[in-house]
Write an enzyme that holds these catalytic residues in place. Structure first.
Site, PDB file in Angstrom:
ATOM      1  N   ALA A  62       0.830  -1.201   0.000  1.00 21.55           N
ATOM      2  CA  ALA A  62       0.000   0.000   0.000  1.00 21.55           C
ATOM      3  C   ALA A  62       0.869   1.256   0.000  1.00 21.55           C
ATOM      4  O   ALA A  62       0.675   2.157  -0.828  1.00 21.55           O
ATOM      5  CB  ALA A  62      -0.929  -0.011   1.215  1.00 21.55           C
ATOM      6  N   ARG A 349     -11.540 -19.181   5.228  1.00 24.67           N
ATOM      7  CA  ARG A 349     -10.559 -19.438   6.280  1.00 24.67           C
ATOM      8  C   ARG A 349     -11.158 -19.591   7.667  1.00 24.67           C
ATOM      9  O   ARG A 349     -10.732 -20.443   8.437  1.00 24.67           O
ATOM     10  CB  ARG A 349      -9.580 -18.276   6.313  1.00 24.67           C
ATOM     11  CG  ARG A 349      -8.768 -18.242   5.077  1.00 24.67           C
ATOM     12  CD  ARG A 349      -7.890 -17.055   5.038  1.00 24.67           C
ATOM     13  NE  ARG A 349      -7.040 -17.188   3.869  1.00 24.67           N
ATOM     14  CZ  ARG A 349      -6.160 -16.292   3.481  1.00 24.67           C
ATOM     15  NH1 ARG A 349      -6.018 -15.179   4.157  1.00 24.67           N
ATOM     16  NH2 ARG A 349      -5.421 -16.512   2.426  1.00 24.67           N
ATOM     17  N   HIS A 424      -3.146 -14.363  11.552  1.00 26.43           N
ATOM     18  CA  HIS A 424      -2.550 -14.089  10.260  1.00 26.43           C
ATOM     19  C   HIS A 424      -2.792 -12.675   9.760  1.00 26.43           C
ATOM     20  O   HIS A 424      -1.944 -12.069   9.121  1.00 26.43           O
ATOM     21  CB  HIS A 424      -3.166 -15.088   9.272  1.00 26.43           C
ATOM     22  CG  HIS A 424      -2.722 -14.919   7.877  1.00 26.43           C
ATOM     23  ND1 HIS A 424      -1.406 -15.041   7.513  1.00 26.43           N
ATOM     24  CD2 HIS A 424      -3.392 -14.622   6.744  1.00 26.43           C
ATOM     25  CE1 HIS A 424      -1.307 -14.845   6.211  1.00 26.43           C
ATOM     26  NE2 HIS A 424      -2.489 -14.567   5.724  1.00 26.43           N
TER      27      HIS A 424
HETATM   28  C1  LIG Z   1       2.822 -15.072   5.571  1.00 24.96           C
HETATM   29  C2  LIG Z   1       1.761 -14.249   4.923  1.00 24.96           C
HETATM   30  C3  LIG Z   1       1.268 -14.585   3.675  1.00 24.96           C
HETATM   31  C4  LIG Z   1       0.291 -13.816   3.063  1.00 24.96           C
HETATM   32  N1  LIG Z   1      -0.156 -14.181   1.821  1.00 24.96           N
HETATM   33  C5  LIG Z   1      -1.095 -13.409   1.216  1.00 24.96           C
HETATM   34  C6  LIG Z   1      -1.544 -13.744  -0.102  1.00 24.96           C
HETATM   35  O1  LIG Z   1      -1.113 -14.714  -0.706  1.00 24.96           O
HETATM   36  N2  LIG Z   1      -2.466 -12.946  -0.672  1.00 24.96           N
HETATM   37  C7  LIG Z   1      -2.957 -11.841  -0.042  1.00 24.96           C
HETATM   38  O2  LIG Z   1      -3.768 -11.144  -0.635  1.00 24.96           O
HETATM   39  N3  LIG Z   1      -2.537 -11.503   1.195  1.00 24.96           N
HETATM   40  C8  LIG Z   1      -1.621 -12.258   1.833  1.00 24.96           C
HETATM   41  N4  LIG Z   1      -1.196 -11.910   3.093  1.00 24.96           N
HETATM   42  C9  LIG Z   1      -1.631 -10.640   3.689  1.00 24.96           C
HETATM   43  C10 LIG Z   1      -0.838  -9.499   3.090  1.00 24.96           C
HETATM   44  O3  LIG Z   1       0.468  -9.900   2.830  1.00 24.96           O
HETATM   45  C11 LIG Z   1      -0.781  -8.280   3.996  1.00 24.96           C
HETATM   46  O4  LIG Z   1      -2.041  -7.999   4.496  1.00 24.96           O
HETATM   47  C12 LIG Z   1      -0.293  -7.074   3.210  1.00 24.96           C
HETATM   48  O5  LIG Z   1       0.903  -7.362   2.566  1.00 24.96           O
HETATM   49  C13 LIG Z   1      -0.144  -5.835   4.072  1.00 24.96           C
HETATM   50  O6  LIG Z   1       0.450  -4.815   3.308  1.00 24.96           O
HETATM   51  P1  LIG Z   1       0.537  -3.333   3.792  1.00 24.96           P
HETATM   52  O7  LIG Z   1       1.071  -2.544   2.666  1.00 24.96           O
HETATM   53  O8  LIG Z   1      -0.762  -2.898   4.349  1.00 24.96           O
HETATM   54  O9  LIG Z   1       1.549  -3.328   5.011  1.00 24.96           O
HETATM   55  P2  LIG Z   1       2.941  -4.079   5.266  1.00 24.96           P
HETATM   56  O10 LIG Z   1       3.437  -4.805   4.096  1.00 24.96           O
HETATM   57  O11 LIG Z   1       2.771  -4.809   6.536  1.00 24.96           O
HETATM   58  O12 LIG Z   1       3.941  -2.883   5.470  1.00 24.96           O
HETATM   59  C14 LIG Z   1       3.941  -2.084   6.605  1.00 24.96           C
HETATM   60  C15 LIG Z   1       4.954  -0.996   6.419  1.00 24.96           C
HETATM   61  O13 LIG Z   1       4.827  -0.054   7.461  1.00 24.96           O
HETATM   62  C16 LIG Z   1       6.063   0.196   8.069  1.00 24.96           C
HETATM   63  N5  LIG Z   1       5.792   0.486   9.469  1.00 24.96           N
HETATM   64  C17 LIG Z   1       5.003  -0.193  10.326  1.00 24.96           C
HETATM   65  N6  LIG Z   1       4.962   0.422  11.512  1.00 24.96           N
HETATM   66  C18 LIG Z   1       5.737   1.519  11.408  1.00 24.96           C
HETATM   67  C19 LIG Z   1       6.080   2.567  12.302  1.00 24.96           C
HETATM   68  N7  LIG Z   1       5.594   2.624  13.532  1.00 24.96           N
HETATM   69  N8  LIG Z   1       6.932   3.522  11.848  1.00 24.96           N
HETATM   70  C20 LIG Z   1       7.416   3.490  10.586  1.00 24.96           C
HETATM   71  N9  LIG Z   1       7.100   2.532   9.709  1.00 24.96           N
HETATM   72  C21 LIG Z   1       6.274   1.561  10.112  1.00 24.96           C
HETATM   73  C22 LIG Z   1       6.892  -1.028   7.836  1.00 24.96           C
HETATM   74  O14 LIG Z   1       8.253  -0.707   7.843  1.00 24.96           O
HETATM   75  C23 LIG Z   1       6.409  -1.449   6.454  1.00 24.96           C
HETATM   76  O15 LIG Z   1       7.122  -0.736   5.483  1.00 24.96           O
HETATM   77  C24 LIG Z   1      -0.219 -12.689   3.715  1.00 24.96           C
HETATM   78  C25 LIG Z   1       0.263 -12.347   4.982  1.00 24.96           C
HETATM   79  C26 LIG Z   1       1.223 -13.146   5.595  1.00 24.96           C
HETATM   80  C27 LIG Z   1       1.651 -12.809   6.982  1.00 24.96           C
END
Ligand SMILES: Cc1cc2nc3c(=O)[nH]c(=O)nc-3n(C[C@H](O)[C@H](O)[C@H](O)COP(=O)(O)OP(=O)(O)OC[C@H]3O[C@@H](n4cnc5c(N)ncnc54)[C@H](O)[C@@H]3O)c2cc1C
Ligand code: SF4
Ligand code: FES
Lengths: 664, 247
Positions: A62, A349, A424
């Site tokens: 994101a 799930r 998860h």
């Molecule tokens: C093992 C696993 C497998 C998965 N497989 C799938 C799949 O196959 N298909 C699917 O759709 N979803 C899957 N998911 C879910 C999905 O991966 C996550 O929900 C999604 O990637 C979250 O993305 P995001 O961009 O919201 O945040 P994240 O990728 O969690 O990124 C968070 C970011 O915020 C930063 N951050 C956090 N807190 C702070 C702070 N306090 N200060 C500064 N920076 C901070 C971190 O450094 C990071 O850059 C899976 C999840 C897991 C755990």
């Protein structure tokens, strides 16, 4: 503190405030809404964009997608993340795939069907306007990724291949072996680095956001700690986006990366951003079971394995310690295929997880005993290997099988995998409107950090879709409507609000460093995790939740009196980093339990023991609970938790008919 | 099992480092290597000693955050990441030496934590395909032969951990760079910038203080994702071709 004499209904735990509603989705038929909103959102002249600054916390799918896109558009972007490279955000670990309504297989898929499946999968607790838009932009996501060089799996003809995921009857999941998240994130990361080189985006690595700066009711910046030097810094901008991921680590053991935390969103919550549906947690059915006390995290085995693996336990408890290969067909219970003949192993799930718990509670679990029970079920590939050949299975799942063998020392080609549910994903998160703006003006939330699209249960492969949808297509279009009113009056680095936020962050660190107690940070985190898993996990009851709240309160009190953080605050100090995160989890945990307590119905991943059908399925109460619970923070110093205020956003379904879910 | 651990401790980027010896008892063979260090850290905190700083995040072998020299080998004795290494690879009574990556381009921040920003700057110099959000054509308008897509994927599996650099006697970043050049160079979408990309990336690599490649292959042996050594050939071929194109 123990709870005596709970007042009816709220147990004295919360109060009910005014109702809220989303005011941004245009009043048009659902399939015209997004086009209308994009058209109505104000434009910013290209030459003015560079004068408008945006802070983005997070470089997961994101955050990286949003930062790259806003940078390309010419805004002045600053991104913050706690790892040493933007490419390492937790999204990298996603395995199975990403959904999109391309209908490349001609199996009847469409935007409407993806929308329908997602709302139904979420057990009718998501806002339909947001979900429809997600389905609408899904196809563009795949195009964008392919153009960036994301090497999705292809067929021999050179076109993209698809697989199926739980909760659907079409194949709409795009994938890159078991490493889809990695490939998508590298695509977004490269787009981001391209903007860093161009100077539109500035990266702040190893920086952790500790406070939000709000000036005149608008989000105007953050306080961040440089984790390499210990320095506290303030950064100011015209708008702030939190894309900081989910809070599954409140359970200590989860499939999330070690550093995943709630600090960014919790600090915003404390400053006035409402927290939506905090109790909606996804417990994933296919993870490697816990092996010992030293365990630091749990490892997911992608849901895609349920395409070819069959889940079973022995029919009789006496067979549970036998070699599974010696147990004949007629003595096995393929319980998902038995109970849900229409969806079989591909039920959503929440259902697969609860049934695994049920068979283990009956004493039919397999693997080593943890406490009194064996906590594991088989996921068996013998039949697919025989039908498709080992090579075909290796091509699809090779890296997952290797990972399993690496961790357990057993080869899934030879013996069935053992799996058990684990925390998860968190469907809850900051409440946002159709524009992804939180209840604080100028503060946006994207990806897993917001609550918006998955209701009470997320379907597989839908998070990656949502994160990239938010980051590439939604946020850049909605945030410009806000930025068009800027640049806002410059905030001086000496403004009282800035100084206060900085002092708050510093005071908190000083306090953590000076407790000098007897217990390590991890020991508190583990204890909190046990409480959450036991009472706010796969099954929740009024009695258990009340107990949990009491336990969390006394644990939090002990934390601030007895935690031990060694070293100093002005260097790299990993204990201090963890202590700050655990302090916030100790507050969030209580809010999750209060939310779970107030929702006296079962829906999706939120299963209340008191609310089930005769055959043990989740029973919703739409008459009473057809709303989003948006919680307002009620004040308090660090470690003190006032009585939160519940704001209800009624869920209105105009484009889909409300039904009790059935996968039978 | 009982272990003797020799671990590199260094208080900050400019501080003098030293090896410190610790004894650790009752290590289970099912623990991961980093869980073993977690247990040691809990014991240190108990005794009032500062815990050892080391990086990790996913602990699933995919984020590339972890990385230790274990008995002189990057990521230790198996072909895997440090976080996926398990204690069943060791024996009771073993002495294990644990150090950070050593390379000019990766300065130590504290104890076992290093700064790998140089890798990001190599990507910034050209490791991408220039396509703005919203400017992408329909995916199926450009079919990609499966063999090419598969090779692109094999190279794209690189996790940016830096083990290849740590293992290389010259601390070269060629395997990392070759993996990226191959990933993007195999795909039709990567063609327009192919020659410019390789030139810019190699120049940034040299500028960062990575050494030159002498074809020992130590990088590929250490790579937890089994990136094949021939991506370096592909890099060199592309570089030559690029020189020719430029004249
Ligand atoms: C093992 C696993 C497998 C998965 N497989 C799938 C799949 O196959 N298909 C699917 O759709 N979803 C899957 N998911 C879910 C999905 O991966 C996550 O929900 C999604 O990637 C979250 O993305 P995001 O961009 O919201 O945040 P994240 O990728 O969690 O990124 C968070 C970011 O915020 C930063 N951050 C956090 N807190 C702070 C702070 N306090 N200060 C500064 N920076 C901070 C971190 O450094 C990071 O850059 C899976 C999840 C897991 C755990
Ligand atoms: S090529 Fe291999 S060793 Fe080098 S950074 Fe990539 S994954 Fe690590
Ligand atoms: S911690 Fe992510 S690869 Fe090891």
């Amino acid at each position: 503190m123990t709870i005596t004499n709970p007042a009816a209904d709220t147990f004295g735990m919360y109060t009910v405030g005014d109702k809220i509603a989303d005011t941004k989705a245009p009043d048009t038929p659902i399939d015209k809404m997004w086009t209308t909103r994009k058209f109505d959102a104000a434009l910013v002249n290209p030459s003015n964009r560079r004068k408008l600054s945006v802070i983005i916390v997070g470089t997961g799918l994101a955050g990286a997608a949003a930062a790259a896109s806003l940078g390309e558009a010419g805004y002045n972007v600053q991104v913050f993340f706690y790892q040493d490279s933007a490419r390492r955000a937790h999204s990298i670990a996603a395995q199975g795939g990403i959904n999109a309504a391309k209908n490349y297989n001609g199996d009847g898929d469409s935007v409407y069907r993806l929308f329908y499946d997602t709302v139904k999968g979420g057990d009718y607790r998501a806002r339909e306007t947001n979900v429809y838009r997600l389905a609408e932009v899904s196809a563009n996501i795949i195009d964008q990724c392919v153009a960036q060089g994301v090497p999705f799996a292809r067929e021999y003809g050179g076109l993209l291949d698809n697989r199926s995921f739980g909760g659907t009857q079409v194949a709409r999941t795009f994938y890159a072996a078991g490493q889809t998240g990695q490939q998508l994130l590298i695509g977004a990361y490269q787009a981001l680095e391209r903007q860093v080189a161009k100077g539109t985006v500035k990266e702040f690595k190893r920086h952790e956001m500790l406070e939000l700066i709000v000036v005149d009711g608008r989000a105007r910046g953050i306080v961040a700690r440089n984790m390499a030097t210990g320095e506290l810094e303030t950064h100011l901008a015209d708008a702030v986006v939190l894309a900081s991921g989910g809070y599954g680590n409140v359970f200590f053991l989860s499939t999330n990366a070690m550093g995943c935390n709630v600090t960014a969103t919790w600090r915003a919550h404390r400053k006035g951003a409402y927290f939506g549906n905090p109790c909606y947690t996804q417990i994933h059915p296919t993870c490697i079971p816990v092996a010992g006390d030293y365990q630091s995290k749990l490892t997911l085995m992608s849901e895609s394995l349920r395409n070819d693996g069959r889940i079973w336990v022995p029919k009789r408890a006496e067979d549970c310690d036998k070699d599974p290969r010696q147990i004949p067909e007629e003595d096995r219970d393929y319980y998902l295929e038995r109970i849900y003949p229409a969806f079989g192993n591909l039920v959503p799930r929440d259902i697969a997880s609860r049934q695994a718990k049920n068979v283990c509670d009956e004493g039919r679990g397999v693997g080593p005993k943890v406490g009194d029970f064996r906590r594991g079920v088989y996921l068996d590939f013998a039949e697919s290997i025989e039908r498709l050949g080992r090579a075909a299975i290796e091509e699809k799942y090779g890296n997952l099988f290797d990972m399993y063998a690496q961790i357990t020392g057993e080869s899934p080609y030879e013996v069935p995998m053992r799996i058990y549910p684990a925390v998860h994903y968190t469907m809850g998160g900051l409440w946002v409107d159709y524009d992804l703006q939180t209840s604080i003006t100028g503060l946006y939330a994207a990806g897993e950090a917001n609550f918006s699209d998955h209701g009470a249960n997320r379907l597989g492969a839908s998070s990656l879709m949502q994160c990239l949808g938010d980051g590439y297509f939604v946020l850049p279009n909605t945030i410009r409507d806000y930025l068009a009113h800027g640049p806002f009056e410059k905030v001086s680095p000496d403004a009282p609000e800035v100084a206060a936020a900085l002092a708050a962050a510093k005071g908190r660190i000083d306090r953590l460093m000076s407790v000098n107690g007897d217990r390590s940070v991890d020991s508190f985190h583990k204890e909190l995790g046990h409480i959450m898993w036991e009472y706010c996990g796969m099954e929740r009851t009024e009695e258990g939740l009340l107990k949990a709240i009491g336990l969390i309160r006394s644990l939090r009190e002990e934390f601030w009196r007895n935690v031990r953080v060694l070293g100093s605050a002005d260097t790299l100090n990993q204990s201090l980093e963890r202590a700050g995160r655990v302090a916030d989890f100790l507050e969030l945990g209580e809010l999750m339990c209060i939310d779970a307590l107030h929702r006296r119905e079962s829906c999706g991943g939120h299963f209340r023991g008191e609310s089930q059908t005769e055959d043990g399925e989740a029973l919703r109460h739409d008459d009473e609970f057809l709303y989003v619970a948006a919680w307002e923070f009620a004040g308090g110093e660090d470690g003190v938790f006032g009585t939160p205020v519940l704001h209800k956003e009624d869920l209105v379904y105009k484009s889909i008919e409300l039904k009790q879910r059935s996968y039978k | 099992m009982n272990l003797t651990l020799n671990i590199w401790r260094q208080d900050g980027p400019n501080a003098q480092g030293r090896m410190v010896t610790y004894q650790l008892a009752d290590v289970s063979e099912h623990m991961s290597f980093l869980e073993m260090l977690d247990v040691l850290n809990e014991q240190l905190v108990e005794k009032g000693e500062e815990p050892i700083a080391f990086d990790s995040d996913c602990r699933e072998g995919i984020c590339g955050m972890c990385g230790l020299m274990i008995n002189g080998k990057a990521h230790g004795p198996e072909v895997t990441t440090t976080c996926q290494l398990h204690m069943r690879s060791f024996h009771d009574g073993d002495t294990i030496t644990i150090e950070p990556w050593r390379a000019t381009a990766f300065p130590v921040l504290r104890d076992l934590v290093v700064d790998r920003s140089a890798f990001d700057r190599i990507i910034q110099s050209g490791g991408f395909i220039s396509v703005n959000t919203g400017a992408a054509p329909e995916s199926h308008s450009v079919p990609v032969p499966k063999a090419k897509a598969d090779r692109a994927f094999e190279s794209a599996k690189c996790i940016g951990c830096g083990a290849c650099v740590a293992a290389c006697p010259n601390a070269a970043g060629m395997l990392f760079m070759g993996a990226k050049v191959t990933h993007l160079g195999e795909l039709p979408q990567g063609q327009p910038e192919r020659w410019a990309r390789v030139v810019k990336m190699v120049s940034q690599h040299d500028h960062e203080g990575f050494g030159g490649c002498t074809n020992t292959g130590a990088c590929a042996d250490a790579c937890p994702k089994e990136i094949p050594l021939d991506v370096i050939n592909q890099l060199n071929k592309d570089l030559l071709a690029a020189m020719r194109v430029r004249g």
